[in-house]
Motif scaffolding. Structure first.
Motif, PDB file in Angstrom:
ATOM      1  N   GLY A  32      22.769  -4.484   1.592  1.00 45.69           N
ATOM      2  CA  GLY A  32      22.424  -4.521  -0.907  1.00 45.69           C
ATOM      3  C   GLY A  32      22.126  -5.090  -1.004  1.00 45.69           C
ATOM      4  N   ARG A  33      21.937  -4.765  -2.431  1.00 48.84           N
ATOM      5  CA  ARG A  33      20.951  -5.248  -3.603  1.00 48.84           C
ATOM      6  C   ARG A  33      21.144  -6.872  -3.618  1.00 48.84           C
ATOM      7  NH1 ARG A  33      25.008  -1.754  -5.976  1.00 48.84           N
ATOM      8  NH2 ARG A  33      25.735  -3.938  -7.261  1.00 48.84           N
ATOM      9  N   MET A  34      21.213  -8.050  -3.666  1.00 50.16           N
ATOM     10  CA  MET A  34      21.332  -8.917  -3.381  1.00 50.16           C
ATOM     11  C   MET A  34      20.601  -9.575  -2.497  1.00 50.16           C
ATOM     12  SD  MET A  34      25.012 -11.139  -4.069  1.00 50.16           S
ATOM     13  CE  MET A  34      24.073 -12.153  -4.826  1.00 50.16           C
ATOM     14  N   ALA A  35      20.529  -8.949  -1.162  1.00 42.22           N
ATOM     15  CA  ALA A  35      19.942  -9.096  -0.275  1.00 42.22           C
ATOM     16  C   ALA A  35      18.576  -8.652  -0.431  1.00 42.22           C
ATOM     17  CB  ALA A  35      20.028  -8.422   1.007  1.00 42.22           C
ATOM     18  N   GLY A  36      18.570  -7.512  -0.810  1.00 42.86           N
ATOM     19  CA  GLY A  36      17.067  -6.701  -1.482  1.00 42.86           C
ATOM     20  C   GLY A  36      16.627  -8.034  -2.820  1.00 42.86           C
ATOM     21  N   GLU A  37      16.757  -7.786  -3.339  1.00 42.34           N
ATOM     22  CA  GLU A  37      16.860  -9.040  -4.759  1.00 42.34           C
ATOM     23  C   GLU A  37      15.891 -10.314  -3.899  1.00 42.34           C
ATOM     24  OE1 GLU A  37      17.900 -11.332  -9.087  1.00 42.34           O
ATOM     25  OE2 GLU A  37      19.416  -9.642  -7.969  1.00 42.34           O
ATOM     26  N   ARG A  38      16.894 -10.802  -2.775  1.00 45.27           N
ATOM     27  CA  ARG A  38      15.811 -11.861  -2.706  1.00 45.27           C
ATOM     28  C   ARG A  38      15.293 -11.555  -1.578  1.00 45.27           C
ATOM     29  NH1 ARG A  38      21.424 -12.589  -0.393  1.00 45.27           N
ATOM     30  NH2 ARG A  38      20.646 -11.637   1.684  1.00 45.27           N
ATOM     31  N   LEU A  39      14.795 -10.384  -0.996  1.00 43.66           N
ATOM     32  CA  LEU A  39      13.494 -10.238  -0.166  1.00 43.66           C
ATOM     33  C   LEU A  39      12.226 -10.422  -0.910  1.00 43.66           C
ATOM     34  CD1 LEU A  39      13.635  -7.378   2.482  1.00 43.66           C
ATOM     35  CD2 LEU A  39      13.313 -10.496   2.638  1.00 43.66           C
ATOM     36  N   VAL A  40      12.382  -9.765  -2.197  1.00 44.22           N
ATOM     37  CA  VAL A  40      11.493  -9.624  -3.345  1.00 44.22           C
ATOM     38  C   VAL A  40      11.108 -10.834  -3.971  1.00 44.22           C
ATOM     39  CG1 VAL A  40      10.928  -8.549  -5.924  1.00 44.22           C
ATOM     40  CG2 VAL A  40      12.157  -7.224  -3.719  1.00 44.22           C
ATOM     41  N   ASN A  85       0.537  -1.520   0.139  1.00 41.24           N
ATOM     42  CA  ASN A  85      -0.502   0.237  -0.168  1.00 41.24           C
ATOM     43  C   ASN A  85       0.614   1.529   0.119  1.00 41.24           C
ATOM     44  OD1 ASN A  85      -2.206   1.599   0.270  1.00 41.24           O
ATOM     45  ND2 ASN A  85      -1.988   1.572   2.112  1.00 41.24           N
ATOM     46  N   ARG A  86       0.764   2.056  -1.112  1.00 45.54           N
ATOM     47  CA  ARG A  86       1.663   3.095  -1.394  1.00 45.54           C
ATOM     48  C   ARG A  86       3.073   3.234  -1.364  1.00 45.54           C
ATOM     49  NH1 ARG A  86      -2.057   8.376   1.527  1.00 45.54           N
ATOM     50  NH2 ARG A  86      -3.857   7.830   0.496  1.00 45.54           N
ATOM     51  N   GLY A  87       3.393   2.214  -1.451  1.00 38.27           N
ATOM     52  CA  GLY A  87       5.246   1.780  -1.795  1.00 38.27           C
ATOM     53  C   GLY A  87       5.208   1.173  -0.232  1.00 38.27           C
ATOM     54  N   SER A  88       4.173   1.113   0.917  1.00 40.05           N
ATOM     55  CA  SER A  88       5.204   0.294   2.482  1.00 40.05           C
ATOM     56  C   SER A  88       5.928  -0.567   2.592  1.00 40.05           C
ATOM     57  CB  SER A  88       3.841   0.207   3.547  1.00 40.05           C
ATOM     58  OG  SER A  88       2.944  -0.608   2.448  1.00 40.05           O
ATOM     59  N   GLU A  89       5.360  -1.377   1.120  1.00 35.45           N
ATOM     60  CA  GLU A  89       6.195  -2.779   2.000  1.00 35.45           C
ATOM     61  C   GLU A  89       8.233  -2.110   0.539  1.00 35.45           C
ATOM     62  OE1 GLU A  89       6.639  -6.075   2.682  1.00 35.45           O
ATOM     63  OE2 GLU A  89       4.568  -4.621   3.715  1.00 35.45           O
ATOM     64  N   LEU A  90       7.853  -1.990  -0.157  1.00 35.22           N
ATOM     65  CA  LEU A  90       9.191  -0.998  -1.203  1.00 35.22           C
ATOM     66  C   LEU A  90      10.058  -1.212   0.256  1.00 35.22           C
ATOM     67  CD1 LEU A  90       8.748  -0.585  -4.456  1.00 35.22           C
ATOM     68  CD2 LEU A  90       9.067  -2.385  -3.906  1.00 35.22           C
ATOM     69  N   ARG A  91       9.235   0.362   0.917  1.00 32.82           N
ATOM     70  CA  ARG A  91      10.057   0.975   1.460  1.00 32.82           C
ATOM     71  C   ARG A  91      10.276   0.251   3.046  1.00 32.82           C
ATOM     72  NH1 ARG A  91       8.765   3.871  -2.232  1.00 32.82           N
ATOM     73  NH2 ARG A  91       9.911   2.854  -2.615  1.00 32.82           N
ATOM     74  N   ARG A  92       9.957  -0.964   3.124  1.00 32.90           N
ATOM     75  CA  ARG A  92      10.444  -1.842   4.258  1.00 32.90           C
ATOM     76  C   ARG A  92      11.532  -2.774   4.247  1.00 32.90           C
ATOM     77  NH1 ARG A  92       9.638  -6.939   5.128  1.00 32.90           N
ATOM     78  NH2 ARG A  92       8.441  -7.146   3.508  1.00 32.90           N
ATOM     79  N   MET A  93      11.906  -2.755   2.667  1.00 36.74           N
ATOM     80  CA  MET A  93      12.399  -3.527   2.194  1.00 36.74           C
ATOM     81  C   MET A  93      13.917  -3.358   2.038  1.00 36.74           C
ATOM     82  SD  MET A  93      11.232  -6.597  -0.386  1.00 36.74           S
ATOM     83  CE  MET A  93       9.580  -6.125  -1.241  1.00 36.74           C
ATOM     84  N   GLU A  94      13.462  -1.386   0.934  1.00 34.02           N
ATOM     85  CA  GLU A  94      14.784  -0.663   1.312  1.00 34.02           C
ATOM     86  C   GLU A  94      15.253  -0.690   2.614  1.00 34.02           C
ATOM     87  OE1 GLU A  94      13.390   2.818  -2.240  1.00 34.02           O
ATOM     88  OE2 GLU A  94      12.898   2.860  -0.099  1.00 34.02           O
ATOM     89  N   GLU A  95      15.068  -0.259   4.017  1.00 38.08           N
ATOM     90  CA  GLU A  95      14.816  -0.384   5.362  1.00 38.08           C
ATOM     91  C   GLU A  95      15.766  -1.259   5.949  1.00 38.08           C
ATOM     92  OE1 GLU A  95      15.239   2.382   8.997  1.00 38.08           O
ATOM     93  OE2 GLU A  95      14.075   2.569   7.407  1.00 38.08           O
ATOM     94  N   GLU A  96      15.771  -2.373   5.780  1.00 37.38           N
ATOM     95  CA  GLU A  96      16.314  -3.866   5.998  1.00 37.38           C
ATOM     96  C   GLU A  96      17.901  -4.007   5.161  1.00 37.38           C
ATOM     97  OE1 GLU A  96      14.586  -8.233   6.040  1.00 37.38           O
ATOM     98  OE2 GLU A  96      13.120  -6.891   6.493  1.00 37.38           O
ATOM     99  N   THR A  97      17.842  -3.286   3.875  1.00 35.39           N
ATOM    100  CA  THR A  97      18.651  -4.130   3.186  1.00 35.39           C
ATOM    101  C   THR A  97      19.330  -2.832   3.187  1.00 35.39           C
ATOM    102  OG1 THR A  97      17.030  -3.801   1.292  1.00 35.39           O
ATOM    103  CG2 THR A  97      17.246  -5.957   2.204  1.00 35.39           C
ATOM    104  N   GLY A  98      19.189  -1.420   2.981  1.00 37.24           N
ATOM    105  CA  GLY A  98      19.988  -0.677   3.101  1.00 37.24           C
ATOM    106  C   GLY A  98      20.019  -0.281   1.424  1.00 37.24           C
ATOM    107  N   THR A  99      19.279   0.161   0.745  1.00 38.93           N
ATOM    108  CA  THR A  99      18.747  -0.513  -0.579  1.00 38.93           C
ATOM    109  C   THR A  99      17.968   1.185  -0.881  1.00 38.93           C
ATOM    110  OG1 THR A  99      16.636  -1.620  -1.164  1.00 38.93           O
ATOM    111  CG2 THR A  99      19.577  -2.338  -1.429  1.00 38.93           C
ATOM    112  N   TYR A 100      17.015   0.909  -2.365  1.00 38.92           N
ATOM    113  CA  TYR A 100      16.937   2.493  -2.876  1.00 38.92           C
ATOM    114  C   TYR A 100      15.759   1.954  -3.402  1.00 38.92           C
ATOM    115  CZ  TYR A 100      14.335   6.050  -4.981  1.00 38.92           C
ATOM    116  OH  TYR A 100      13.352   6.870  -5.115  1.00 38.92           O
ATOM    117  N   MET A 101      14.849   0.980  -3.694  1.00 37.60           N
ATOM    118  CA  MET A 101      14.074   0.284  -4.019  1.00 37.60           C
ATOM    119  C   MET A 101      12.784   1.147  -5.105  1.00 37.60           C
ATOM    120  SD  MET A 101      13.372  -2.997  -2.916  1.00 37.60           S
ATOM    121  CE  MET A 101      14.700  -3.874  -1.827  1.00 37.60           C
ATOM    122  N   PHE A 102      12.269   1.180  -6.748  1.00 40.54           N
ATOM    123  CA  PHE A 102      11.527   1.508  -6.963  1.00 40.54           C
ATOM    124  C   PHE A 102      10.911   0.801  -8.118  1.00 40.54           C
ATOM    125  CE2 PHE A 102      14.475   4.394  -8.978  1.00 40.54           C
ATOM    126  CZ  PHE A 102      14.181   4.208 -10.223  1.00 40.54           C
TER     127      PHE A 102
END
Length: 97
Positions: free
Chosen positions: A54-62, A11-28
């Motif tokens: 990192g990016r690999m952690a972000g990709e794993r969460l997605v 909702n309004r990007g909330s999951e992307l923001r959560r994963m960004e926070e967790e992995t130190g990435t920026y997603m859109f």
């Protein structure tokens, strides 16, 4: 997959923001040259197969979220209930206290 986009972004990007926070990435989400939406993950740290950052952690969460959605839908492309695990910091939007 198209049927997972809303699930992954939240909702309004909330999951992307959560994963960004967790992995130190920026997603859109961005349009590619064919006009199709793609998820872009930026970070100065590529990460590793086991790193929580990192990016690999972000990709794993997605990818985990996509697998969760496909499993919940039974492999179908349709909608369904929101069964995201509360233990991952998510809450049902109907839970307004």
């Amino acid at each position: 997959p198209d049927n997972c986009k809303g699930w992954v972004t939240g909702n309004r990007g909330s999951e992307l923001r959560r994963m960004e926070e967790e992995t130190g990435t920026y997603m859109f989400m961005a349009l590619d040259e064919r006009g199709e939406e793609r998820l872009i993950i930026f970070c100065h740290d590529a990460g590793s197969k086991v790193s929580p950052k990192g990016r690999m952690a972000g990709e794993r969460l997605v990818n985990e979220m996509i697998q969760e959605k496909l499993r919940d839908d039974g492999g179908r492309g349709g909608g369904g209930r929101d069964s995201r695990s509360p233990s991952r910091g998510r809450r049902d939007s109907r839970d307004r206290r």
